[in-house]
Design a protein around this motif. Structure first.
Motif, PDB file in Angstrom:
ATOM      1  N   VAL A  37       2.761   5.002   8.967  1.00  0.00           N
ATOM      2  CA  VAL A  37       1.377   5.442   9.148  1.00  0.00           C
ATOM      3  C   VAL A  37       0.400   4.375   8.636  1.00  0.00           C
ATOM      4  O   VAL A  37      -0.580   4.030   9.309  1.00  0.00           O
ATOM      5  CB  VAL A  37       1.143   6.798   8.448  1.00  0.00           C
ATOM      6  N   ILE A  38       0.662   3.833   7.455  1.00  0.00           N
ATOM      7  CA  ILE A  38      -0.231   2.813   6.901  1.00  0.00           C
ATOM      8  C   ILE A  38      -0.205   1.556   7.762  1.00  0.00           C
ATOM      9  O   ILE A  38      -1.252   0.955   8.041  1.00  0.00           O
ATOM     10  CB  ILE A  38       0.133   2.509   5.434  1.00  0.00           C
ATOM     11  N   TYR A  39       0.964   1.149   8.212  1.00  0.00           N
ATOM     12  CA  TYR A  39       1.076  -0.037   9.074  1.00  0.00           C
ATOM     13  C   TYR A  39       0.338   0.171  10.389  1.00  0.00           C
ATOM     14  O   TYR A  39      -0.392  -0.712  10.855  1.00  0.00           O
ATOM     15  CB  TYR A  39       2.554  -0.348   9.324  1.00  0.00           C
ATOM     16  N   GLY A  40       0.495   1.334  10.975  1.00  0.00           N
ATOM     17  CA  GLY A  40      -0.211   1.630  12.223  1.00  0.00           C
ATOM     18  C   GLY A  40      -1.717   1.621  12.054  1.00  0.00           C
ATOM     19  O   GLY A  40      -2.453   1.112  12.902  1.00  0.00           O
ATOM     20  N   LEU A  41      -2.197   2.165  10.944  1.00  0.00           N
ATOM     21  CA  LEU A  41      -3.634   2.149  10.682  1.00  0.00           C
ATOM     22  C   LEU A  41      -4.146   0.727  10.487  1.00  0.00           C
ATOM     23  O   LEU A  41      -5.229   0.384  10.979  1.00  0.00           O
ATOM     24  CB  LEU A  41      -3.955   3.001   9.453  1.00  0.00           C
ATOM     25  N   ALA A  68       0.827  -1.213   0.000  1.00  0.00           N
ATOM     26  CA  ALA A  68       0.000   0.000   0.000  1.00  0.00           C
ATOM     27  C   ALA A  68       0.861   1.263   0.000  1.00  0.00           C
ATOM     28  O   ALA A  68       0.533   2.248  -0.673  1.00  0.00           O
ATOM     29  CB  ALA A  68      -0.931  -0.008   1.204  1.00  0.00           C
ATOM     30  N   ALA A  69       1.967   1.249   0.738  1.00  0.00           N
ATOM     31  CA  ALA A  69       2.859   2.402   0.764  1.00  0.00           C
ATOM     32  C   ALA A  69       3.527   2.606  -0.595  1.00  0.00           C
ATOM     33  O   ALA A  69       3.686   3.742  -1.047  1.00  0.00           O
ATOM     34  CB  ALA A  69       3.909   2.224   1.851  1.00  0.00           C
ATOM     35  N   THR A  70       3.893   1.515  -1.255  1.00  0.00           N
ATOM     36  CA  THR A  70       4.502   1.619  -2.573  1.00  0.00           C
ATOM     37  C   THR A  70       3.537   2.239  -3.568  1.00  0.00           C
ATOM     38  O   THR A  70       3.911   3.113  -4.354  1.00  0.00           O
ATOM     39  CB  THR A  70       4.956   0.229  -3.063  1.00  0.00           C
ATOM     40  N   VAL A  71       2.284   1.796  -3.532  1.00  0.00           N
ATOM     41  CA  VAL A  71       1.272   2.364  -4.426  1.00  0.00           C
ATOM     42  C   VAL A  71       1.057   3.848  -4.121  1.00  0.00           C
ATOM     43  O   VAL A  71       1.002   4.683  -5.029  1.00  0.00           O
ATOM     44  CB  VAL A  71      -0.052   1.576  -4.312  1.00  0.00           C
TER      45      VAL A  71
END
Length: 71
Positions: A55-59, A25-28
């Motif tokens: 941030v994405i991992y924490g969410l 998701a972060a790469t996208v």
């Protein structure tokens, strides 16, 4: 509680699975930022990449168990 994933007898921790999903998701997200030209606004690109992943991992860790996707 985040459960482990059993793939052919190999147990993969649930947090590792979420980390892989967050990495994709972060790469996208970062490719979209690059295509839109928004990287010009940031002084240090690797820090933005790391912060986006965190941030994405924490969410994912916070909200996936609460919506019922992970028991």
């Amino acid at each position: 509680m985040i459960v482990d994933l059993n793939v052919g007898g190999v147990v993969i921790p649930g947090l590792v699975v979420l980390a892989v999903v967050a990495l994709v998701a972060a790469t996208v997200t970062l490719r979209i930022l690059a295509a839109a030209g928004l990287y010009r606004l940031f002084a240090y690109r690797p820090l933005v990449e790391l912060a986006t992943f965190v941030v994405i991992y924490g969410l994912l860790v916070q909200y996936l168990p609460s919506i019922g996707l992970l028991p």
